[in-house]
Design an enzyme around this catalytic site. Structure first.
Site, PDB file in Angstrom:
ATOM      1  N   MET A   1      42.132  63.134  28.749  1.00  0.00           N
ATOM      2  CA  MET A   1      41.762  64.538  28.970  1.00  0.00           C
ATOM      3  C   MET A   1      42.330  65.094  30.274  1.00  0.00           C
ATOM      4  O   MET A   1      42.003  64.626  31.364  1.00  0.00           O
ATOM      5  CB  MET A   1      40.237  64.681  28.957  1.00  0.00           C
ATOM      6  CG  MET A   1      39.689  64.657  27.539  1.00  0.00           C
ATOM      7  SD  MET A   1      37.908  64.667  27.513  1.00  0.00           S
ATOM      8  CE  MET A   1      37.560  63.074  28.208  1.00  0.00           C
ATOM      9  N   THR A   2      43.164  66.102  30.118  1.00  0.00           N
ATOM     10  CA  THR A   2      43.768  66.813  31.241  1.00  0.00           C
ATOM     11  C   THR A   2      42.691  67.491  32.075  1.00  0.00           C
ATOM     12  O   THR A   2      41.818  68.159  31.525  1.00  0.00           O
ATOM     13  CB  THR A   2      44.748  67.862  30.675  1.00  0.00           C
ATOM     14  OG1 THR A   2      45.835  67.165  30.089  1.00  0.00           O
ATOM     15  CG2 THR A   2      45.239  68.814  31.730  1.00  0.00           C
TER      16      THR A   2
ATOM     17  N   TYR B   1      52.824  68.207  21.948  1.00  0.00           N
ATOM     18  CA  TYR B   1      53.785  67.895  23.018  1.00  0.00           C
ATOM     19  C   TYR B   1      55.068  67.284  22.430  1.00  0.00           C
ATOM     20  O   TYR B   1      55.240  67.282  21.214  1.00  0.00           O
ATOM     21  CB  TYR B   1      53.078  67.066  24.101  1.00  0.00           C
ATOM     22  CG  TYR B   1      51.971  67.922  24.695  1.00  0.00           C
ATOM     23  CD1 TYR B   1      52.279  68.956  25.576  1.00  0.00           C
ATOM     24  CD2 TYR B   1      50.653  67.799  24.258  1.00  0.00           C
ATOM     25  CE1 TYR B   1      51.297  69.812  26.041  1.00  0.00           C
ATOM     26  CE2 TYR B   1      49.662  68.655  24.726  1.00  0.00           C
ATOM     27  CZ  TYR B   1      49.995  69.664  25.619  1.00  0.00           C
ATOM     28  OH  TYR B   1      49.039  70.531  26.059  1.00  0.00           O
TER      29      TYR B   1
HETATM   30  C1  LIG Z   1      39.432  69.148  28.698  1.00  0.00           C
HETATM   31  C2  LIG Z   1      40.244  68.459  27.645  1.00  0.00           C
HETATM   32  C3  LIG Z   1      41.516  68.023  27.965  1.00  0.00           C
HETATM   33  C4  LIG Z   1      42.280  67.308  27.010  1.00  0.00           C
HETATM   34  N1  LIG Z   1      43.505  66.808  27.374  1.00  0.00           N
HETATM   35  C5  LIG Z   1      44.145  65.947  26.536  1.00  0.00           C
HETATM   36  C6  LIG Z   1      45.299  65.225  26.982  1.00  0.00           C
HETATM   37  O1  LIG Z   1      45.746  65.321  28.139  1.00  0.00           O
HETATM   38  N2  LIG Z   1      45.886  64.389  26.093  1.00  0.00           N
HETATM   39  C7  LIG Z   1      45.419  64.230  24.809  1.00  0.00           C
HETATM   40  O2  LIG Z   1      45.985  63.447  24.038  1.00  0.00           O
HETATM   41  N3  LIG Z   1      44.320  64.895  24.371  1.00  0.00           N
HETATM   42  C8  LIG Z   1      43.660  65.710  25.211  1.00  0.00           C
HETATM   43  N4  LIG Z   1      42.489  66.304  24.802  1.00  0.00           N
HETATM   44  C9  LIG Z   1      41.906  65.970  23.480  1.00  0.00           C
HETATM   45  C10 LIG Z   1      40.886  64.818  23.615  1.00  0.00           C
HETATM   46  O3  LIG Z   1      41.542  63.598  23.910  1.00  0.00           O
HETATM   47  C11 LIG Z   1      40.044  64.624  22.331  1.00  0.00           C
HETATM   48  O4  LIG Z   1      40.907  64.349  21.263  1.00  0.00           O
HETATM   49  C12 LIG Z   1      39.189  65.850  22.008  1.00  0.00           C
HETATM   50  O5  LIG Z   1      38.450  66.267  23.134  1.00  0.00           O
HETATM   51  C13 LIG Z   1      38.219  65.584  20.826  1.00  0.00           C
HETATM   52  O6  LIG Z   1      37.331  64.514  21.141  1.00  0.00           O
HETATM   53  P1  LIG Z   1      35.781  64.827  21.533  1.00  0.00           P
HETATM   54  O7  LIG Z   1      35.203  65.587  20.388  1.00  0.00           O
HETATM   55  O8  LIG Z   1      35.154  63.466  21.684  1.00  0.00           O
HETATM   56  O9  LIG Z   1      35.793  65.623  22.799  1.00  0.00           O
HETATM   57  C14 LIG Z   1      41.744  67.070  25.720  1.00  0.00           C
HETATM   58  C15 LIG Z   1      40.474  67.553  25.408  1.00  0.00           C
HETATM   59  C16 LIG Z   1      39.712  68.224  26.348  1.00  0.00           C
HETATM   60  C17 LIG Z   1      38.317  68.673  25.995  1.00  0.00           C
END
Ligand SMILES: Cc1cc2nc3c(=O)[nH]c(=O)nc-3n(C[C@H](O)[C@H](O)[C@H](O)COP(=O)(O)O)c2cc1C
Length: 365
Positions: free
Chosen positions: A25-26, A181
């Site tokens: 997560m970025t 990406y």
């Molecule tokens: C704040 C934020 C930043 C994210 N940045 C990335 C990232 O840098 N790379 C990536 O593959 N996915 C990124 N994602 C997607 C998450 O890895 C994940 O797939 C998504 O949040 C769904 O999972 P969750 O329901 O458990 O939050 C990001 C999601 C969030 C909420």
């Protein structure tokens, strides 16, 4: 009944104490030069009880920088900054992979250290407006179409960054082939209009660049240290994949025998990636249910593990707001809500200040 999520798992040479992965997560907590701030080490160390942490997306070289204040893994300062992170996570008993994220067509001269035009498979801009430095917005720019030399450079940039990740003490790298990406841009319909061997007109064309990156990185640092994330059919940032099945089945069939550390798949209602691809993948599979659904629950993770469709489950937002998520799941304790207003700010607020369960909660549950 034993919780499957809390059982240990052997991932290559690593033993994970549970099957919960912190999803990448970025968070934009890097200095302007891409070096992680000291609070980044604190943030990940707080979450070291995850079976595995995958960091936020990290640009392999300034050519792949998508946004301002994203971290890099290119310079000696970056390696030093990340070494502080891996040491803190390991000291806290955790394991951590670096997610290498080349932005491809993402980025804007005002959001990149290189201040140049981004480049992607084809000159197709992202739908605007786009974020630029200091919180501003701008119309998107049309990316440069990558030449053959650019493609070879992008493969090499991933290899160099993967070696830098090893020098920084990471346990492995995850190649970001998801969520719009660069690798995803080669796979998708609307962003890859090339008429050469990397394009849709050539058999195996769409999957050629992804396979070249995966193979080169696995050769450089070891397949057991190399993971790949894919999000078939994810329309984020204007991606179009009309029929993801054939492309992704082809990709999986070609990389299944490489002995990679894992495949990390996002699954959602548009294309049932887990159901379609799990039977073809014989290695470790990490499942994530995707951002178009409510945050993944313990029950959803348990069900995916029990079905055999996944070996590990990644949790994103729940890990941001609950640094001790495995302990909360173990006690069926309530989860804290996430502060979405501070997801992308630059300081400690909404980042390292989420509390762990207090003694009272621990006793009660
Ligand atoms: C704040 C934020 C930043 C994210 N940045 C990335 C990232 O840098 N790379 C990536 O593959 N996915 C990124 N994602 C997607 C998450 O890895 C994940 O797939 C998504 O949040 C769904 O999972 P969750 O329901 O458990 O939050 C990001 C999601 C969030 C909420």
């Amino acid at each position: 009944m034993t919780d499957l999520l809390l059982k240990s798992y052997r991932l290559g040479r690593l033993t994970l104490p549970n099957r919960m992965v912190m999803a990448p997560m970025t968070r934009f907590r890097a200095h302007e030069d891409g070096t992680p701030q000291p609070i980044v080490a604190e943030y990940y160390a707080q979450r070291a009880s995850a079976g595995l942490i995958v960091t936020e997306g990290i640009w392999p070289s300034a050519r792949g920088q998508a946004e301002w204040r994203m971290p890099g893994l290119e310079t000696p300062d970056h390696v030093r900054g990340w070494r502080a992170v891996t040491e803190a996570v390991h000291a806290a008993g955790g394991r951590v992979f670096a997610q290498l994220m080349h932005g491809g067509r993402h980025g804007h001269p005002l959001s990149r250290l290189a201040a140049d035009l981004p480049s992607g498979p084809s000159p197709v801009p992202v739908p605007g407006p786009v974020h630029v430095r200091d919180g501003g917005k701008a119309d998107p720019v049309t990316p440069r179409a990558m030449t053959g030399a650019d493609i070879r450079q992008a493969v090499q940039d991933h290899v160099t960054a993967a070696r830098n990740a090893m020098a920084a003490g990471f346990d492995g790298v995850e190649l970001h082939g998801a969520n719009s990406y660069l690798i995803h841009q080669f796979l998708a319909d609307n962003t890859n209009l090339r008429d050469d061997e990397y394009g849709p007109g050539t058999p195996g064309g769409r999957v050629r660049f992804p396979i070249e990156v995966v193979t080169a990185v696995a050769d450089a640092i070891g397949a057991h240290r190399t993971g790949l994330r894919l999000s078939p059919g994810n329309p984020q940032f204007g991606m179009v994949e009309c029929d993801p099945g054939p492309v992704y089945r082809d990709l999986i069939d070609r990389i299944d025998g490489l002995g990679l550390a894992y495949l990390h798949l996002t699954d959602d209602d548009r294309y049932p990636a887990l159901a379609d691809l799990r039977p073809r993948w014989h290695g470790t599979l990490i499942a994530n249910v995707g951002e178009n659904r409510p945050a993944t629950s313990k029950e959803a993770g348990e069900a995916a593990l029990a079905s055999g469709r996944a070996d590990l489950i990644s949790y994103g937002r729940a890990f941001i707001a609950n640094p001790d998520l495995p302990a909360r799941f173990a006690r069926n304790a309530p989860l804290q809500p996430i502060d979405t207003a501070r997801l992308y700010t630059h300081g400690a607020a909404g980042y390292t200040d989420y509390p762990r369960m207090d003694a009272e909660t621990l006793t009660l549950c």
